[in-house]
Design a protein around this motif. Structure first.
Motif, mmCIF file in Angstrom:
data_model
loop_
_atom_site.group_PDB
_atom_site.id
_atom_site.type_symbol
_atom_site.label_atom_id
_atom_site.label_comp_id
_atom_site.label_asym_id
_atom_site.label_seq_id
_atom_site.Cartn_x
_atom_site.Cartn_y
_atom_site.Cartn_z
ATOM 1 N N PHE A 176 1.120 94.616 64.951
ATOM 2 C CA PHE A 176 0.028 93.871 64.322
ATOM 3 C C PHE A 176 -0.471 94.487 63.022
ATOM 4 O O PHE A 176 -0.883 93.783 62.107
ATOM 5 C CB PHE A 176 -1.145 93.698 65.298
ATOM 6 N N ALA A 177 -0.437 95.790 62.899
ATOM 7 C CA ALA A 177 -1.006 96.446 61.722
ATOM 8 C C ALA A 177 -0.123 96.324 60.486
ATOM 9 O O ALA A 177 -0.614 96.445 59.364
ATOM 10 C CB ALA A 177 -1.273 97.922 62.015
ATOM 11 N N ASN A 178 1.175 96.078 60.655
ATOM 12 C CA ASN A 178 2.054 96.015 59.486
ATOM 13 C C ASN A 178 2.910 94.745 59.422
ATOM 14 O O ASN A 178 3.722 94.608 58.520
ATOM 15 C CB ASN A 178 2.945 97.249 59.407
ATOM 16 N N ALA A 179 2.738 93.816 60.346
ATOM 17 C CA ALA A 179 3.588 92.621 60.402
ATOM 18 C C ALA A 179 3.449 91.761 59.146
ATOM 19 O O ALA A 179 4.456 91.298 58.597
ATOM 20 C CB ALA A 179 3.270 91.817 61.656
ATOM 21 N N ASP A 180 2.221 91.539 58.694
ATOM 22 C CA ASP A 180 2.035 90.717 57.494
ATOM 23 C C ASP A 180 2.614 91.392 56.258
ATOM 24 O O ASP A 180 3.228 90.732 55.413
ATOM 25 C CB ASP A 180 0.553 90.416 57.263
ATOM 26 N N LEU A 181 2.447 92.689 56.157
ATOM 27 C CA LEU A 181 3.006 93.438 55.032
ATOM 28 C C LEU A 181 4.537 93.349 55.040
ATOM 29 O O LEU A 181 5.163 93.155 54.001
ATOM 30 C CB LEU A 181 2.562 94.899 55.086
ATOM 31 N N TRP A 182 5.144 93.457 56.220
ATOM 32 C CA TRP A 182 6.600 93.349 56.343
ATOM 33 C C TRP A 182 7.066 91.965 55.907
ATOM 34 O O TRP A 182 8.024 91.839 55.147
ATOM 35 C CB TRP A 182 7.036 93.633 57.788
ATOM 36 N N HIS A 184 15.240 77.474 53.765
ATOM 37 C CA HIS A 184 15.903 77.705 52.474
ATOM 38 C C HIS A 184 17.417 77.861 52.632
ATOM 39 O O HIS A 184 18.080 78.415 51.751
ATOM 40 C CB HIS A 184 15.302 78.943 51.797
ATOM 41 N N GLU A 185 17.944 77.403 53.764
ATOM 42 C CA GLU A 185 19.382 77.414 54.051
ATOM 43 C C GLU A 185 19.980 78.809 53.956
ATOM 44 O O GLU A 185 21.057 79.011 53.397
ATOM 45 C CB GLU A 185 20.112 76.427 53.147
ATOM 46 N N ARG A 186 19.268 79.773 54.511
ATOM 47 C CA ARG A 186 19.774 81.144 54.637
ATOM 48 C C ARG A 186 19.979 81.459 56.109
ATOM 49 O O ARG A 186 19.292 80.920 56.964
ATOM 50 C CB ARG A 186 18.780 82.142 54.057
ATOM 51 N N GLU A 187 20.879 82.346 56.372
ATOM 52 C CA GLU A 187 21.102 82.794 57.738
ATOM 53 C C GLU A 187 20.434 84.153 57.913
ATOM 54 O O GLU A 187 20.443 84.976 56.999
ATOM 55 C CB GLU A 187 22.596 82.915 58.028
ATOM 56 N N ALA A 188 19.870 84.391 59.082
ATOM 57 C CA ALA A 188 19.236 85.678 59.395
ATOM 58 C C ALA A 188 19.925 86.272 60.609
ATOM 59 O O ALA A 188 20.154 85.581 61.603
ATOM 60 C CB ALA A 188 17.753 85.492 59.657
ATOM 61 N N TYR A 189 20.267 87.557 60.497
ATOM 62 C CA TYR A 189 20.919 88.265 61.595
ATOM 63 C C TYR A 189 20.168 89.558 61.880
ATOM 64 O O TYR A 189 19.446 90.072 61.024
ATOM 65 C CB TYR A 189 22.383 88.602 61.235
ATOM 66 N N PHE A 190 20.362 90.084 63.074
ATOM 67 C CA PHE A 190 19.733 91.325 63.483
ATOM 68 C C PHE A 190 20.801 92.373 63.751
ATOM 69 O O PHE A 190 21.856 92.058 64.296
ATOM 70 C CB PHE A 190 18.905 91.123 64.754
ATOM 71 N N HIS A 240 9.706 88.430 51.914
ATOM 72 C CA HIS A 240 9.607 87.297 50.991
ATOM 73 C C HIS A 240 9.862 87.760 49.548
ATOM 74 O O HIS A 240 10.587 87.104 48.803
ATOM 75 C CB HIS A 240 8.233 86.637 51.120
ATOM 76 N N GLN A 241 9.275 88.904 49.170
ATOM 77 C CA GLN A 241 9.499 89.476 47.830
ATOM 78 C C GLN A 241 10.975 89.759 47.596
ATOM 79 O O GLN A 241 11.510 89.471 46.526
ATOM 80 C CB GLN A 241 8.746 90.794 47.677
ATOM 81 N N LEU A 242 11.620 90.360 48.589
ATOM 82 C CA LEU A 242 13.029 90.728 48.426
ATOM 83 C C LEU A 242 13.920 89.505 48.266
ATOM 84 O O LEU A 242 14.845 89.505 47.449
ATOM 85 C CB LEU A 242 13.499 91.577 49.604
ATOM 86 N N VAL A 243 13.652 88.476 49.033
ATOM 87 C CA VAL A 243 14.457 87.256 48.918
ATOM 88 C C VAL A 243 14.257 86.627 47.539
ATOM 89 O O VAL A 243 15.192 86.096 46.948
ATOM 90 C CB VAL A 243 14.123 86.277 50.066
ATOM 91 N N GLN A 244 13.037 86.726 47.004
ATOM 92 C CA GLN A 244 12.790 86.229 45.649
ATOM 93 C C GLN A 244 13.478 87.118 44.610
ATOM 94 O O GLN A 244 13.978 86.632 43.602
ATOM 95 C CB GLN A 244 11.283 86.180 45.363
ATOM 96 N N ALA A 299 6.004 87.420 63.352
ATOM 97 C CA ALA A 299 6.347 87.597 61.929
ATOM 98 C C ALA A 299 7.852 87.432 61.730
ATOM 99 O O ALA A 299 8.289 86.791 60.772
ATOM 100 C CB ALA A 299 5.890 88.971 61.439
ATOM 101 N N VAL A 300 8.642 87.991 62.635
ATOM 102 C CA VAL A 300 10.099 87.841 62.546
ATOM 103 C C VAL A 300 10.484 86.373 62.723
ATOM 104 O O VAL A 300 11.309 85.834 61.976
ATOM 105 C CB VAL A 300 10.812 88.734 63.588
ATOM 106 N N GLU A 301 9.868 85.717 63.704
ATOM 107 C CA GLU A 301 10.153 84.299 63.940
ATOM 108 C C GLU A 301 9.808 83.454 62.712
ATOM 109 O O GLU A 301 10.581 82.576 62.309
ATOM 110 C CB GLU A 301 9.370 83.819 65.152
ATOM 111 N N ALA A 302 8.660 83.729 62.096
ATOM 112 C CA ALA A 302 8.254 82.992 60.896
ATOM 113 C C ALA A 302 9.239 83.236 59.759
ATOM 114 O O ALA A 302 9.575 82.305 59.005
ATOM 115 C CB ALA A 302 6.845 83.392 60.475
ATOM 116 N N PHE A 303 9.722 84.473 59.628
ATOM 117 C CA PHE A 303 10.693 84.773 58.574
ATOM 118 C C PHE A 303 12.017 84.053 58.830
ATOM 119 O O PHE A 303 12.625 83.520 57.902
ATOM 120 C CB PHE A 303 10.909 86.276 58.449
#
Length: 132
Positions: free
Chosen positions: A72-78, A123-129, A83-87, A112-116
């Motif tokens: 909770f303390a760093n989820a929004d910052l992450w 934006h038609e990107r794939e996300a992997y872990f 978002h910055q990196l993708v931009q 936060a991960v789910e929202a990302f």
């Protein structure tokens, strides 16, 4: 050390303990993370691109390693950082979230991960872990 020398033993220890707590909280709330680039092909080895000048980004792939728990303390910052990196890397079509150092994730971090991931899909990107 200086605080015990100038204000006394007990007060100095209390000051040092308080400073330690502030540093721990700072590292938890503002965690280190890194964009990873490949430095070797066989076997593939990835390192922080800021610390390894010979690291190269894979075409269309953004690999990001978070070096702290996601909670909770760093989820929004992450999420803002992602978002910055993708931009910053607009030709990204695949995002790999490296979680080898994520020892803990609470429900806020999970949201936060789910929202990302949903943002990536929009934006038609794939996300992997990796290593979660």
């Amino acid at each position: 050390f200086g605080s015990t020398l100038f204000v006394g033993l007990v007060e100095g220890i209390l000051i040092a303990a308080a400073m330690s707590m502030v540093l721990v909280l700072q590292k938890a709330v503002i965690p280190h993370g890194a964009v990873l680039g490949q430095i070797r092909d066989d076997p593939p080895v990835y390192r922080n691109i800021e610390r390894s000048p010979d690291a190269r980004l894979l075409e269309g792939v953004l690999i990001y390693r978070l070096d702290a728990p996601l909670f909770f303390a760093n989820a929004d910052l992450w999420r803002d950082r992602m978002h910055q990196l993708v931009q910053q890397y607009p030709r990204t079509v695949v995002v790999v979230l490296h979680g080898g150092a994520v020892a803990h994730m609470d429900s806020t971090g999970g949201h936060a991960v789910e929202a990302f991931i949903n943002e990536c899909k929009r934006h038609e990107r794939e996300a992997y872990f990796a290593e979660f």
